[in-house]
Design a protein around this motif. Structure first.
Motif, PDB file in Angstrom:
ATOM      1  N   ASP A 102       0.805  -1.224   0.000  1.00  0.00           N
ATOM      2  CA  ASP A 102       0.000   0.000   0.000  1.00  0.00           C
ATOM      3  C   ASP A 102       0.838   1.275   0.000  1.00  0.00           C
ATOM      4  OD1 ASP A 102      -2.462  -1.306  -0.074  1.00  0.00           O
ATOM      5  OD2 ASP A 102      -2.485  -1.566   2.105  1.00  0.00           O
ATOM      6  N   TYR A 103       2.159   1.144   0.005  1.00  0.00           N
ATOM      7  CA  TYR A 103       3.015   2.333  -0.086  1.00  0.00           C
ATOM      8  C   TYR A 103       2.783   3.002  -1.434  1.00  0.00           C
ATOM      9  CZ  TYR A 103       5.720   0.690   3.980  1.00  0.00           C
ATOM     10  OH  TYR A 103       6.114   0.276   5.222  1.00  0.00           O
ATOM     11  N   SER A 104       2.892   4.320  -1.464  1.00  0.00           N
ATOM     12  CA  SER A 104       2.572   5.073  -2.680  1.00  0.00           C
ATOM     13  C   SER A 104       3.513   4.786  -3.839  1.00  0.00           C
ATOM     14  CB  SER A 104       2.563   6.572  -2.384  1.00  0.00           C
ATOM     15  OG  SER A 104       3.848   6.983  -1.933  1.00  0.00           O
ATOM     16  N   ASP A 105       4.710   4.289  -3.573  1.00  0.00           N
ATOM     17  CA  ASP A 105       5.640   4.021  -4.672  1.00  0.00           C
ATOM     18  C   ASP A 105       5.445   2.631  -5.283  1.00  0.00           C
ATOM     19  OD1 ASP A 105       6.871   3.273  -2.050  1.00  0.00           O
ATOM     20  OD2 ASP A 105       8.415   2.411  -3.355  1.00  0.00           O
ATOM     21  N   PHE A 106       4.547   1.807  -4.712  1.00  0.00           N
ATOM     22  CA  PHE A 106       4.306   0.473  -5.260  1.00  0.00           C
ATOM     23  C   PHE A 106       3.066   0.460  -6.135  1.00  0.00           C
ATOM     24  CE2 PHE A 106       7.313  -0.798  -2.100  1.00  0.00           C
ATOM     25  CZ  PHE A 106       7.886  -1.960  -2.608  1.00  0.00           C
ATOM     26  N   SER A 107       3.119  -0.327  -7.176  1.00  0.00           N
ATOM     27  CA  SER A 107       1.957  -0.516  -8.036  1.00  0.00           C
ATOM     28  C   SER A 107       1.866  -1.976  -8.456  1.00  0.00           C
ATOM     29  CB  SER A 107       2.028   0.396  -9.260  1.00  0.00           C
ATOM     30  OG  SER A 107       3.227   0.192  -9.964  1.00  0.00           O
ATOM     31  N   VAL A 108       0.655  -2.378  -8.803  1.00  0.00           N
ATOM     32  CA  VAL A 108       0.376  -3.754  -9.211  1.00  0.00           C
ATOM     33  C   VAL A 108       0.358  -3.817 -10.731  1.00  0.00           C
ATOM     34  CG1 VAL A 108      -1.373  -5.581  -9.183  1.00  0.00           C
ATOM     35  CG2 VAL A 108      -0.922  -4.251  -7.114  1.00  0.00           C
ATOM     36  N   TRP A 109       1.012  -4.839 -11.258  1.00  0.00           N
ATOM     37  CA  TRP A 109       1.068  -5.083 -12.698  1.00  0.00           C
ATOM     38  C   TRP A 109       0.648  -6.525 -12.959  1.00  0.00           C
ATOM     39  CZ3 TRP A 109       3.021  -1.433 -16.249  1.00  0.00           C
ATOM     40  CH2 TRP A 109       3.598  -0.282 -15.679  1.00  0.00           C
ATOM     41  N   VAL A 110      -0.040  -6.742 -14.067  1.00  0.00           N
ATOM     42  CA  VAL A 110      -0.389  -8.094 -14.515  1.00  0.00           C
ATOM     43  C   VAL A 110       0.332  -8.330 -15.835  1.00  0.00           C
ATOM     44  CG1 VAL A 110      -2.246  -9.629 -15.269  1.00  0.00           C
ATOM     45  CG2 VAL A 110      -2.646  -8.029 -13.378  1.00  0.00           C
ATOM     46  N   LEU A 111       1.069  -9.426 -15.916  1.00  0.00           N
ATOM     47  CA  LEU A 111       1.760  -9.773 -17.152  1.00  0.00           C
ATOM     48  C   LEU A 111       0.794 -10.529 -18.048  1.00  0.00           C
ATOM     49  CD1 LEU A 111       4.416  -9.791 -18.787  1.00  0.00           C
ATOM     50  CD2 LEU A 111       4.955 -11.967 -17.676  1.00  0.00           C
ATOM     51  N   ARG A 112       0.404  -9.912 -19.153  1.00  0.00           N
ATOM     52  CA  ARG A 112      -0.493 -10.538 -20.142  1.00  0.00           C
ATOM     53  C   ARG A 112       0.379 -11.424 -21.027  1.00  0.00           C
ATOM     54  NH1 ARG A 112      -4.951  -9.056 -17.337  1.00  0.00           N
ATOM     55  NH2 ARG A 112      -5.157  -6.806 -17.244  1.00  0.00           N
ATOM     56  N   VAL A 113       0.332 -12.707 -20.772  1.00  0.00           N
ATOM     57  CA  VAL A 113       1.245 -13.654 -21.412  1.00  0.00           C
ATOM     58  C   VAL A 113       0.890 -13.829 -22.889  1.00  0.00           C
ATOM     59  CG1 VAL A 113       2.096 -16.031 -21.381  1.00  0.00           C
ATOM     60  CG2 VAL A 113       1.610 -14.832 -19.229  1.00  0.00           C
ATOM     61  N   GLN A 114       1.891 -13.642 -23.742  1.00  0.00           N
ATOM     62  CA  GLN A 114       1.722 -13.816 -25.176  1.00  0.00           C
ATOM     63  C   GLN A 114       2.500 -15.017 -25.721  1.00  0.00           C
ATOM     64  OE1 GLN A 114       3.030  -9.949 -26.561  1.00  0.00           O
ATOM     65  NE2 GLN A 114       0.976  -9.106 -26.360  1.00  0.00           N
ATOM     66  N   ARG A 115       3.564 -15.381 -25.019  1.00  0.00           N
ATOM     67  CA  ARG A 115       4.410 -16.484 -25.475  1.00  0.00           C
ATOM     68  C   ARG A 115       4.984 -17.206 -24.259  1.00  0.00           C
ATOM     69  NH1 ARG A 115      10.193 -16.596 -26.967  1.00  0.00           N
ATOM     70  NH2 ARG A 115      10.501 -18.499 -28.125  1.00  0.00           N
ATOM     71  N   VAL A 116       5.099 -18.518 -24.381  1.00  0.00           N
ATOM     72  CA  VAL A 116       5.606 -19.348 -23.298  1.00  0.00           C
ATOM     73  C   VAL A 116       6.687 -20.271 -23.841  1.00  0.00           C
ATOM     74  CG1 VAL A 116       4.997 -21.151 -21.625  1.00  0.00           C
ATOM     75  CG2 VAL A 116       3.354 -19.347 -22.163  1.00  0.00           C
ATOM     76  N   ARG A 117       7.750 -20.396 -23.078  1.00  0.00           N
ATOM     77  CA  ARG A 117       8.794 -21.387 -23.389  1.00  0.00           C
ATOM     78  C   ARG A 117       9.031 -22.162 -22.103  1.00  0.00           C
ATOM     79  NH1 ARG A 117      10.918 -24.314 -27.461  1.00  0.00           N
ATOM     80  NH2 ARG A 117      13.084 -24.835 -27.059  1.00  0.00           N
ATOM     81  N   TRP A 118       8.868 -23.475 -22.160  1.00  0.00           N
ATOM     82  CA  TRP A 118       9.095 -24.284 -20.973  1.00  0.00           C
ATOM     83  C   TRP A 118      10.160 -25.333 -21.244  1.00  0.00           C
ATOM     84  CZ3 TRP A 118       8.469 -29.481 -21.358  1.00  0.00           C
ATOM     85  CH2 TRP A 118       7.634 -29.966 -22.371  1.00  0.00           C
ATOM     86  N   VAL A 119      10.871 -25.670 -20.192  1.00  0.00           N
ATOM     87  CA  VAL A 119      11.896 -26.703 -20.240  1.00  0.00           C
ATOM     88  C   VAL A 119      11.632 -27.634 -19.066  1.00  0.00           C
ATOM     89  CG1 VAL A 119      14.370 -27.196 -20.123  1.00  0.00           C
ATOM     90  CG2 VAL A 119      13.571 -25.113 -21.270  1.00  0.00           C
ATOM     91  N   GLY A 120      11.503 -28.906 -19.363  1.00  0.00           N
ATOM     92  CA  GLY A 120      11.238 -29.887 -18.324  1.00  0.00           C
ATOM     93  C   GLY A 120      12.475 -30.649 -17.901  1.00  0.00           C
ATOM     94  N   GLY A 121      13.639 -30.152 -18.270  1.00  0.00           N
ATOM     95  CA  GLY A 121      14.902 -30.838 -18.024  1.00  0.00           C
ATOM     96  C   GLY A 121      15.582 -31.065 -19.361  1.00  0.00           C
ATOM     97  N   TYR A 122      16.619 -31.839 -19.356  1.00  0.00           N
ATOM     98  CA  TYR A 122      17.381 -32.070 -20.588  1.00  0.00           C
ATOM     99  C   TYR A 122      16.514 -32.719 -21.663  1.00  0.00           C
ATOM    100  CZ  TYR A 122      21.569 -30.935 -17.998  1.00  0.00           C
ATOM    101  OH  TYR A 122      22.517 -30.280 -17.263  1.00  0.00           O
ATOM    102  N   GLY A 123      16.463 -32.094 -22.838  1.00  0.00           N
ATOM    103  CA  GLY A 123      15.764 -32.661 -23.982  1.00  0.00           C
ATOM    104  C   GLY A 123      14.258 -32.604 -23.916  1.00  0.00           C
ATOM    105  N   ARG A 124      13.688 -31.948 -22.912  1.00  0.00           N
ATOM    106  CA  ARG A 124      12.229 -31.846 -22.780  1.00  0.00           C
ATOM    107  C   ARG A 124      11.861 -30.367 -22.759  1.00  0.00           C
ATOM    108  NH1 ARG A 124      11.649 -35.103 -17.416  1.00  0.00           N
ATOM    109  NH2 ARG A 124       9.789 -33.828 -17.284  1.00  0.00           N
ATOM    110  N   MET A 125      11.428 -29.850 -23.915  1.00  0.00           N
ATOM    111  CA  MET A 125      11.109 -28.430 -24.005  1.00  0.00           C
ATOM    112  C   MET A 125      10.121 -28.191 -25.130  1.00  0.00           C
ATOM    113  SD  MET A 125      14.815 -27.497 -25.546  1.00  0.00           S
ATOM    114  CE  MET A 125      15.516 -28.703 -24.475  1.00  0.00           C
ATOM    115  N   ASP A 126       9.451 -27.063 -25.056  1.00  0.00           N
ATOM    116  CA  ASP A 126       8.522 -26.686 -26.114  1.00  0.00           C
ATOM    117  C   ASP A 126       8.097 -25.244 -25.889  1.00  0.00           C
ATOM    118  OD1 ASP A 126       6.956 -26.892 -28.369  1.00  0.00           O
ATOM    119  OD2 ASP A 126       5.770 -28.573 -27.641  1.00  0.00           O
ATOM    120  N   SER A 127       7.382 -24.714 -26.845  1.00  0.00           N
ATOM    121  CA  SER A 127       6.825 -23.362 -26.761  1.00  0.00           C
ATOM    122  C   SER A 127       5.318 -23.451 -26.880  1.00  0.00           C
ATOM    123  CB  SER A 127       7.384 -22.479 -27.878  1.00  0.00           C
ATOM    124  OG  SER A 127       8.763 -22.282 -27.711  1.00  0.00           O
TER     125      SER A 127
END
Length: 197
Positions: A102-127
């Motif tokens: 609630d301090y005046s210098d803080f504000s809330v932001w929401v990241l509107r996700v447009q792209r995702v890249r995930w890695v599940g460990g070695y050799g396991r990944m996708d977008s």
């Protein structure tokens, strides 16, 4: 399984800037509570393009074997009812934020996700697209994984060996330890006369 990540923003000069942040989730969208006195807060105000990298808590010795995800998109300051919902989501995930949100210098932001890249460990990944990410359902097993792993290793060691032998393709298994679990099954560290796998 975590509420911390690395936020990447762009400085006024266009340089990348990475900051350690906490976040909550509002319908899967990361909710940030940042100060405009912080570099990343000023960066978002100047250029809302951002990404948030989140790494699953390490369950193994090799940190690159841990799952991780990067969510990229546009950060926006919510208004009206969404602002209250976003603030509540952040406070639910980050209890300590009640001392500064609630301090005046803080504000809330929401990241509107447009792209995702995930890695599940070695050799396991996708977008994935932001739309696919928004439509996905959270894994119902993950919140209970730690307790399930502890239980399996403590009370079902023989069954884990049998699973590795019959289902895992390691017929010479001498030991098996569950290292991770999710909706798709178990990850086992398997001991054999040939070495560990």
């Amino acid at each position: 399984s975590t509420n911390t990540g690395t936020l990447a923003t762009l400085t006024a000069a266009g340089d990348p800037w990475a900051s350690f942040v906490t976040y909550g989730l509002l319908d899967g969208a990361p909710v940030l509570c940042v100060s405009h006195m912080a570099e990343h807060g000023r960066n978002l105000a100047g250029d809302p393009r951002a990404s948030l990298a989140v790494v699953a808590p390490a369950s193994q010795g090799d940190p690159l074997a841990s799952g991780r995800i990067t969510l990229a998109g546009i950060a926006e300051r919510p208004a009206g009812a969404e602002l209250q919902a976003a603030r509540d989501a952040h406070l639910a995930a980050v209890a300590a934020a009640k001392y500064y949100s609630d301090y005046s210098d803080f504000s809330v932001w929401v990241l509107r996700v447009q792209r995702v890249r995930w890695v599940g460990g070695y050799g396991r990944m996708d977008s994935a697209t932001g739309a696919d990410y928004a439509a996905a359902a959270p894994d119902p097993v993950r919140p209970h994984a730690a307790d399930a792993i502890t239980h399996l290793n403590a009370d079902h060691a023989v069954a884990l060996v049998d699973m590795a032998r019959v289902l895992g393709g390691y017929p010479d298994t001498t030991s098996a330890v569950c290292t991770d679990i999710d909706r798709y099954g178990l990850d086992l560290k398997v001991g054999t006369p040939r070495g560990d796998s």
